[in-house]
Design an enzyme around this catalytic site. Structure first.
Site, PDB file in Angstrom:
ATOM      1  N   TYR A  76       0.902  -1.285   0.106  1.00 56.58           N
ATOM      2  CA  TYR A  76      -0.062   0.071   0.095  1.00 56.58           C
ATOM      3  C   TYR A  76       0.867   1.221   0.005  1.00 56.58           C
ATOM      4  O   TYR A  76       1.411   1.698   1.038  1.00 56.58           O
ATOM      5  CB  TYR A  76      -0.989  -0.105   1.352  1.00 56.58           C
ATOM      6  CG  TYR A  76      -1.992   1.165   1.402  1.00 56.58           C
ATOM      7  CD1 TYR A  76      -2.364   1.712   0.051  1.00 56.58           C
ATOM      8  CD2 TYR A  76      -2.116   1.694   2.706  1.00 56.58           C
ATOM      9  CE1 TYR A  76      -3.328   2.847   0.252  1.00 56.58           C
ATOM     10  CE2 TYR A  76      -3.092   2.698   2.688  1.00 56.58           C
ATOM     11  CZ  TYR A  76      -3.587   3.224   1.479  1.00 56.58           C
ATOM     12  OH  TYR A  76      -4.403   4.216   1.570  1.00 56.58           O
ATOM     13  N   ASP A  89      -2.335  -1.357  -3.830  1.00 53.66           N
ATOM     14  CA  ASP A  89      -2.673  -0.162  -4.228  1.00 53.66           C
ATOM     15  C   ASP A  89      -1.369   0.719  -4.387  1.00 53.66           C
ATOM     16  O   ASP A  89      -0.817   1.179  -3.417  1.00 53.66           O
ATOM     17  CB  ASP A  89      -3.815   0.475  -3.152  1.00 53.66           C
ATOM     18  CG  ASP A  89      -4.046   1.595  -3.418  1.00 53.66           C
ATOM     19  OD1 ASP A  89      -3.483   2.615  -4.453  1.00 53.66           O
ATOM     20  OD2 ASP A  89      -4.854   2.513  -2.691  1.00 53.66           O
ATOM     21  N   HIS A 110     -12.436   0.755  -3.906  1.00 52.88           N
ATOM     22  CA  HIS A 110     -11.747   0.126  -4.887  1.00 52.88           C
ATOM     23  C   HIS A 110     -12.207  -1.354  -4.976  1.00 52.88           C
ATOM     24  O   HIS A 110     -13.150  -1.683  -4.577  1.00 52.88           O
ATOM     25  CB  HIS A 110     -10.174  -0.210  -4.306  1.00 52.88           C
ATOM     26  CG  HIS A 110      -9.293   0.850  -4.131  1.00 52.88           C
ATOM     27  ND1 HIS A 110      -8.186   1.245  -4.929  1.00 52.88           N
ATOM     28  CD2 HIS A 110      -9.337   2.011  -3.041  1.00 52.88           C
ATOM     29  CE1 HIS A 110      -7.678   2.425  -4.444  1.00 52.88           C
ATOM     30  NE2 HIS A 110      -8.170   2.786  -3.564  1.00 52.88           N
TER      31      HIS A 110
END
Length: 529
Positions: free
Chosen positions: A382, A422, A520
């Protein structure tokens, strides 16, 4: 004494105007008719409807208005009929017309031959107005009326909503938009035209005590393409939605763009990655089941980002999250509780596990978990967001990205590397709905995009989705604020980057835009072993 002088010009589109204190102007298809009325306090005389056109069989036009018979009041109070003639109107100047109308509290618009007096209509008496069935008719109307303008909507401008037909052609106009279902509210990239009408409605009481004027602009959109060309409009991601689409780009339809299932006798691993934006909140949703997702996708490994868990919460969730996935590895933020956090949940027991980059300045927010399998390293990551005002942009591009790229290259010396998660960067303009409007937005700055290339792509890691779908517009993130998923106005922020040495072993790389529960959606990879 003259009480009121009403001068009106109307066409078949406007219909008739009627109220307790107004005359009825009959409609003539495709022509204009001009009507004047004089009234006294005690007696009013109207010309009969049949009087129109008595003197001539020709239809009146906007260039040659015909006066209906009028009844001016004589000095003795009686009424006198004057014959229809265009000379009565032609001899009057525009100023005289306006002066006569204005003295009675009315209002006129247009040139002398286009002078229009509009009165408030009674909705019950006003008949439905004819629909403008074609673009040609609308353009013709626009040419005939100076107050009505025609313009084209740019093809790259998304259509957010469609007005009611009655807003343009109905008897009662309203600027209220239609409340649409998700199926109807999808942005469809079609060639469209708009006719804007500026409608002026005026209400006047006799005696000039009250005068109200309301202006409305009404737009109607006419779609030139056949809706049948877009059979999946209830799935907005299948429609190309982009502010500046390029030739050859297309929307993403996972039902038709994914390859056939891999053969059962072919060794492979199926990986899934998802920024859940708070795992506890996701698990509380009634319409979400982690078990159902695992049955549907049948993944071997699930990578999570932004779990927002604290270390004390991990054991309880680990025991109940997924049956059959006995190997799970979690890292949580310790510098800011309930923030960030990543995890990997696997059916297959890994050879080793690592947490973070091994650099204390980067490892307090729980942003990275690494598992070693027989054939590769898998990283669930992340990447830090550059934040409001791009406050963390220098840290992001000068420290984090560089350290992550170096870490991956170190691992690659022994085995190929797969980075997923991500990554907080829409690399190219095709990866974001509105590139021009987000040049200085976190995730699409020139600095972040250049860093993405320099630290990952230029160092031999392959963006698997873009390799498989070079011209497909597909997003994995949609903001909640403007209902981005419903209208498919999103960003592609979630990736699978793989070492070039195994890029040809990728059987499929895909996005699952139909899976909700987060801002998402999951992304997936099937790798042949």
């Amino acid at each position: 004494m003259i009480q009121a002088l009403k001068l009106g010009l109307s066409c078949s589109i406007t219909g008739r105007f009627s109220s307790a204190n107004s005359c009825i102007i009959p409609k003539f298809s495709g022509q204009f008719c001009l009507s004047l009325r004089m009234a006294s306090k005690r007696h009013r005389s109207f010309a009969p409807a049949s009087a129109a056109g008595e003197d001539s069989g020709k239809k009146t036009s906007i260039d040659e208005p015909k006066l209906r018979k009028i009844a001016p009041e004589a000095s003795d109070g009686s009424s006198e009929v004057v014959e229809d003639t265009p000379l009565v109107f032609e001899k009057m100047t525009l100023q005289q017309i306006k002066s006569s109308i204005g003295s009675n509290g009315a209002h006129g618009v247009g040139s002398k031959h286009e002078h229009v007096v509009l009165r408030k209509t009674d909705a019950e008496d006003s008949p439905p107005q004819p629909n403008l069935a074609s673009l040609e008719e609308k353009l013709e109307v626009a040419k005939r009326y100076p107050k009505r303008k025609a313009k084209a909507i740019p093809e790259d401008e998304p259509v957010a909503s469609t007005p009611k037909a009655s807003e343009v052609s109905g008897g009662r106009r309203s600027n209220r938009q239609v409340k649409q279902s998700p199926k109807d509210s999808v942005d469809i990239r079609l060639s469209q035209s708009v006719t804007e009408q500026e409608l002026v409605v005026e209400s006047t009481e006799l005696g000039g005590k009250k005068s109200t004027q309301v202006k409305k602009k009404v737009s109607s959109r006419i779609t030139k393409a056949n809706v049948a060309d877009y059979p999946c409009v209830d799935e907005p991601w299948t429609v190309l939605t982009h502010k500046k689409p390029q030739k050859g780009w297309t929307g993403y339809n996972p039902k038709t763009m994914r390859p056939p299932p891999i053969a059962a006798d072919t060794l492979h691993m199926k990986l899934l990655s998802w920024n859940v934006n708070g795992l506890r909140a996701l698990l509380k949703m009634e319409n979400f089941s982690a078990l159902e997702l695992s049955k549907r996708e049948d993944f071997d490994v699930l990578c999570l980002q932004e779990t927002k868990l604290q270390e004390k919460d991990v054991n309880a969730i680990r025991e109940t999250l997924l049956q059959g996935y006995d190997n799970s590895y979690w890292t949580c933020s310790v510098s800011k509780l309930g923030y960030s956090g990543t995890a990997i949940i696997s059916r297959i027991k890994p050879l080793s596990v690592r947490y973070g980059l091994g650099i204390s300045d980067h490892d307090s927010e729980g942003r990275l978990v690494t598992l070693e399998f027989d054939n590769f390293y898998l990283l669930s990551c992340y990447v830090p967001n550059s934040g409001d005002g791009l406050k963390r942009l220098p840290y992001r591009i000068a420290e984090w990205d560089t350290s992550l790229g170096n870490y991956m290259k170190d691992l690659e010396q022994s085995k190929p590397v797969i980075l997923t998660g991500d990554l907080n960067c829409a690399h190219e303009e095709i990866d974001i709905f509105n590139p021009a409007g987000n040049k200085r937005s976190a995730g699409f700055t020139e600095e972040e995009r250049k860093s993405f290339e320099t630290n990952f792509l230029d160092r031999g890691f392959v963006d698997t989705f873009r390799k498989q779908h070079p011209n497909v517009v597909a997003y994995s993130y949609w903001g909640y604020r403007h209902g981005g998923r419903r209208t498919n106005k999103g960003w592609r922020l979630d990736y699978f980057l793989v070492s070039e040495s195994i890029s040809e072993k990728v059987h499929d790389t895909y996005i699952l835009p139909d899976v909700g529960g987060s801002d998402h959606c999951p992304v997936g990879l099937i790798l042949k072993l």
